[in-house]
Design a protein around this motif. Structure first.
Motif, PDB file in Angstrom:
ATOM      1  N   ALA A  84       0.822  -1.214   0.000  1.00 16.25           N
ATOM      2  CA  ALA A  84       0.000   0.000   0.000  1.00 16.25           C
ATOM      3  C   ALA A  84       0.850   1.255   0.000  1.00 16.25           C
ATOM      4  O   ALA A  84       0.346   2.336  -0.333  1.00 16.25           O
ATOM      5  N   HIS A  85       2.121   1.148   0.378  1.00 14.63           N
ATOM      6  CA  HIS A  85       3.031   2.298   0.357  1.00 14.63           C
ATOM      7  C   HIS A  85       4.005   2.227  -0.811  1.00 14.63           C
ATOM      8  O   HIS A  85       5.085   2.830  -0.762  1.00 14.63           O
ATOM      9  N   GLN A  86       3.610   1.472  -1.865  1.00 15.93           N
ATOM     10  CA  GLN A  86       4.350   1.428  -3.130  1.00 15.93           C
ATOM     11  C   GLN A  86       5.745   0.836  -2.992  1.00 15.93           C
ATOM     12  O   GLN A  86       6.637   1.143  -3.794  1.00 15.93           O
ATOM     13  N   VAL A  87       5.963  -0.010  -1.980  1.00 11.87           N
ATOM     14  CA  VAL A  87       7.248  -0.691  -1.823  1.00 11.87           C
ATOM     15  C   VAL A  87       7.256  -1.910  -2.747  1.00 11.87           C
ATOM     16  O   VAL A  87       6.388  -2.784  -2.607  1.00 11.87           O
ATOM     17  N   PRO A  88       8.172  -2.006  -3.696  1.00 10.02           N
ATOM     18  CA  PRO A  88       8.181  -3.152  -4.613  1.00 10.02           C
ATOM     19  C   PRO A  88       8.347  -4.471  -3.854  1.00 10.02           C
ATOM     20  O   PRO A  88       9.137  -4.585  -2.914  1.00 10.02           O
ATOM     21  N   LEU A  89       7.571  -5.474  -4.285  1.00 10.28           N
ATOM     22  CA  LEU A  89       7.582  -6.781  -3.639  1.00 10.28           C
ATOM     23  C   LEU A  89       8.023  -7.838  -4.637  1.00 10.28           C
ATOM     24  O   LEU A  89       7.855  -7.685  -5.855  1.00 10.28           O
ATOM     25  N   VAL A  90       8.563  -8.923  -4.107  1.00 13.36           N
ATOM     26  CA  VAL A  90       8.925 -10.096  -4.907  1.00 13.36           C
ATOM     27  C   VAL A  90       8.241 -11.294  -4.274  1.00 13.36           C
ATOM     28  O   VAL A  90       8.571 -11.692  -3.149  1.00 13.36           O
ATOM     29  N   ILE A  91       7.252 -11.843  -4.976  1.00 15.18           N
ATOM     30  CA  ILE A  91       6.499 -12.989  -4.496  1.00 15.18           C
ATOM     31  C   ILE A  91       6.927 -14.191  -5.313  1.00 15.18           C
ATOM     32  O   ILE A  91       6.646 -14.277  -6.527  1.00 15.18           O
ATOM     33  N   GLY A  92       7.621 -15.127  -4.667  1.00 19.68           N
ATOM     34  CA  GLY A  92       8.223 -16.236  -5.396  1.00 19.68           C
ATOM     35  C   GLY A  92       9.346 -15.719  -6.272  1.00 19.68           C
ATOM     36  O   GLY A  92      10.342 -15.179  -5.792  1.00 19.68           O
ATOM     37  N   LYS A  93       9.179 -15.844  -7.571  1.00 19.38           N
ATOM     38  CA  LYS A  93      10.133 -15.290  -8.527  1.00 19.38           C
ATOM     39  C   LYS A  93       9.524 -14.169  -9.352  1.00 19.38           C
ATOM     40  O   LYS A  93      10.104 -13.759 -10.361  1.00 19.38           O
ATOM     41  N   THR A  94       8.354 -13.685  -8.935  1.00 17.75           N
ATOM     42  CA  THR A  94       7.631 -12.662  -9.686  1.00 17.75           C
ATOM     43  C   THR A  94       7.821 -11.305  -9.028  1.00 17.75           C
ATOM     44  O   THR A  94       7.504 -11.144  -7.839  1.00 17.75           O
ATOM     45  N   VAL A 149       8.555  -8.733  10.246  1.00 16.22           N
ATOM     46  CA  VAL A 149       7.570  -9.809  10.084  1.00 16.22           C
ATOM     47  C   VAL A 149       7.694 -10.446   8.705  1.00 16.22           C
ATOM     48  O   VAL A 149       7.597 -11.684   8.560  1.00 16.22           O
ATOM     49  N   ALA A 150       7.886  -9.649   7.671  1.00 18.68           N
ATOM     50  CA  ALA A 150       8.019 -10.189   6.314  1.00 18.68           C
ATOM     51  C   ALA A 150       9.254 -11.070   6.189  1.00 18.68           C
ATOM     52  O   ALA A 150       9.222 -12.124   5.529  1.00 18.68           O
ATOM     53  N   GLU A 151      10.333 -10.673   6.816  1.00 16.09           N
ATOM     54  CA  GLU A 151      11.535 -11.514   6.774  1.00 16.09           C
ATOM     55  C   GLU A 151      11.317 -12.821   7.526  1.00 16.09           C
ATOM     56  O   GLU A 151      11.776 -13.885   7.096  1.00 16.09           O
ATOM     57  N   ALA A 158       5.677 -17.505   0.143  1.00 12.29           N
ATOM     58  CA  ALA A 158       6.637 -17.185  -0.925  1.00 12.29           C
ATOM     59  C   ALA A 158       6.795 -15.680  -1.061  1.00 12.29           C
ATOM     60  O   ALA A 158       6.421 -15.071  -2.067  1.00 12.29           O
ATOM     61  N   LEU A 159       7.321 -15.033  -0.014  1.00  8.12           N
ATOM     62  CA  LEU A 159       7.528 -13.585  -0.010  1.00  8.12           C
ATOM     63  C   LEU A 159       8.969 -13.296   0.347  1.00  8.12           C
ATOM     64  O   LEU A 159       9.435 -13.654   1.444  1.00  8.12           O
ATOM     65  N   GLN A 160       9.686 -12.685  -0.562  1.00 11.47           N
ATOM     66  CA  GLN A 160      11.058 -12.300  -0.283  1.00 11.47           C
ATOM     67  C   GLN A 160      11.075 -10.972   0.468  1.00 11.47           C
ATOM     68  O   GLN A 160      10.280 -10.075   0.160  1.00 11.47           O
ATOM     69  N   PRO A 161      11.951 -10.828   1.457  1.00 15.19           N
ATOM     70  CA  PRO A 161      12.017  -9.560   2.190  1.00 15.19           C
ATOM     71  C   PRO A 161      12.362  -8.405   1.250  1.00 15.19           C
ATOM     72  O   PRO A 161      13.315  -8.502   0.470  1.00 15.19           O
ATOM     73  N   PRO A 162      11.579  -7.333   1.284  1.00 16.82           N
ATOM     74  CA  PRO A 162      11.860  -6.209   0.377  1.00 16.82           C
ATOM     75  C   PRO A 162      13.091  -5.423   0.816  1.00 16.82           C
ATOM     76  O   PRO A 162      13.630  -5.627   1.919  1.00 16.82           O
TER      77      PRO A 162
END
Length: 508
Positions: A84-94, A149-151, A158-162
């Protein structure tokens, strides 16, 4: 009132309002009253608490209705806050850089509203610093927790830490913008005076805001019409939903991404093009390519561009003409010096270019989604500046000559709302407050006097100059001697301004 007495009064009021309160600020910067502390806690915590609560409800509702376990709920909530704060995310390999604008705009609006409520009539610079710090500090604290928490949840979902630096930068920039906008709206007239903003710049700022809203409104109408025209294709996009929960989820996701599509449609309206990976869309051409099976994208046109799409170019032209008419009504722009009109076009183009940058991003295997920003900004400025100048010329020739404001003209320096959620008795009490931190000085009154003389008022020629003079105490003593019951004696001195040089004749 005589000019000397007026000047004395103004100097007295200005000096009283512009007295520095260095000692008060230094003492108040490190010590806060309980009431101000509660206000700052609300500024720091309320937007973040509301956002986290909304994300938690959505995530838990989605997991429960879909029959999934709650093992990754905390990571999903943290990812929702960051997204929601426009931080790019990597879910799996996407890679997911194309994030919805609606929650971002709502959180920024909520934070700006809290900052505006926290501004008091006698706020010092230290108070404003506390408000900005609270508005940024609270969300940054929540962001640090979400990053942790994300880390921790990366082993479950399948969420890589941003990127930590990017996350803090995005959150700080968004809430700094919210705080500045909230404070500026609250004390905008004083900021104009403090920064010595010229009149044409103020008119250009207001004109840019109106032009941006008009373009976004027209783009929203075009999206709705196009969606209704291609509503038959919506059924195909829901085939992968699976069940009713999936349909509801896709519908909500489409609503969240609606502002992104509206910003991209503005680019199409001005003659630029929007791209979705290898595909691109514009009024001049359409290049085919794979696009996501998303209900909202049913509004995207297919096939070759039709000739009648060129009619859409009339929309930015009309918005530009209206902007020029607005600047003619609210500024002293001349045909040879259209500074307000040009500044309005430049500010609107800059604001839309920033919105276009935030509304785009990477979308997995599809590639980049967004606008060609340099071309988009240049074309937008041209559409708003050239027709805007035509509107200005038309207004100066036929509607509003230079220096003659219309009957409904409102001074942009007089729109400060003293009664909005504050206990202001009246304007005199506001300026009489000795703790006003020096926002007003002698230049303010000189500037207002100069503005008052900018307009040619021929109907005032030949007016009488009346001067009220307070009689010395000797008159009152004589009046009491004669038994006169009149308590106040005022001597009115009337002088005809157009009389030839002669001995003065007064009323005595």
């Amino acid at each position: 009132m005589s000019s000397s007495r007026t000047s004395s009064t103004r100097r007295t009021g200005a000096s009283r309002a512009s007295q520095p309160h260095t000692d008060v600020e230094e003492a108040g910067f490190l010590s806060l009253t309980p009431e101000r502390s509660r206000v700052l806690v609300s500024v720091a915590a309320r937007p973040a608490a509301f956002g986290l609560t909304a994300f938690a409800v959505l995530v838990l509702g989605t997991l429960l209705t879909s029959g999934s376990d709650l093992a990754g709920a905390s990571g999903a909530v943290a990812a929702s806050w960051l997204g929601a704060h426009q931080v790019p995310l990597v879910i799996g390999k996407t890679s997911l850089g194309l994030l919805p604008l609606l929650p971002t705009a709502f959180l920024v609006w909520l934070a700006g509203r809290e900052c505006a409520r926290a501004v008091e009539p006698d706020c010092t610079r230290a108070d404003l610093g506390w408000i900005v710090g609270a508005a940024i500090g609270g969300p940054l604290l929540v962001t640090s927790v979400c990053l942790a928490v994300a880390e921790d949840a990366s082993g479950v979902i399948a969420l890589q830490p941003p990127n930590t630096l990017a996350a803090f930068a995005w959150v700080a920039a968004l809430y700094l913008l919210a705080a500045v906008i909230g404070i500026a709206i609250r004390i905008r007239r004083l900021l104009f005076v403090l920064l010595r903003v010229p009149d044409w710049a103020v008119s250009g700022l207001y004109g840019a805001g109106r032009s941006v809203l008009r373009l976004l409104g027209c783009a929203t109408a075009v999206v709705v019409v196009s969606f209704l025209a291609h509503v038959s294709r919506v059924d195909d996009t829901y085939q992968s939903a699976g069940n009713a929960v999936g349909v509801i989820g896709l519908t909500l996701l489409s609503l969240l991404y609606l502002p992104n599509l509206v910003v991209h449609t503005v680019g199409v309206l001005v003659g630029s093009s929007a791209q979705i990976g290898a595909a691109s869309f514009g009024v001049f051409s359409v290049v085919g390519g794979p696009i996501p099976a998303f209900p909202l994208l049913a509004a995207v046109p297919t096939g070759p561009a039709a000739w009648w799409w060129l009619v859409l170019l009339l929309v930015p032209a009309a918005v530009g003409v209206l902007g020029g008419l607005d600047c003619a009504r609210t500024s002293t722009d001349r045909i040879t010096a259209p500074w307000a009109t040009l500044s309005s076009a430049a500010l609107a183009a800059l604001a839309l270019a920033l919105a276009g940058a935030v509304a785009g991003g990477e979308l997995g295997t599809f590639g980049r989604v967004g606008l060609d920003l340099p071309i988009f900004a240049a074309i937008t400025f041209a559409w708003l500046a050239i027709p805007g100048y035509a509107g200005l010329v038309f207004a100066r020739w036929f509607l509003v000559p230079v220096g003659v404001p219309p009957a409904d003209y409102t001074d942009p320096y007089d729109d400060y709302d003293y009664d909005d959620e504050a206990d202001y008795a009246d304007e005199d009490d506001y300026y009489a407050d000795s703790d006003h931190d020096g926002y007003l000085d002698d230049d303010y009154y000189d500037y207002r006097d100069d503005r008052a003389l900018d307009y040619d008022r021929p109907e005032l020629e030949g007016a009488l100059d009346a001067e009220l003079v307070d009689e010395p105490p000797a008159i009152e003593t004589g009046a009491a001697h004669r038994g006169d019951t009149t308590a106040d004696i005022v001597d009115a001195e009337v002088v005809e301004t157009d009389l030839p040089d002669s001995d003065r004749v007064d009323g005595r």
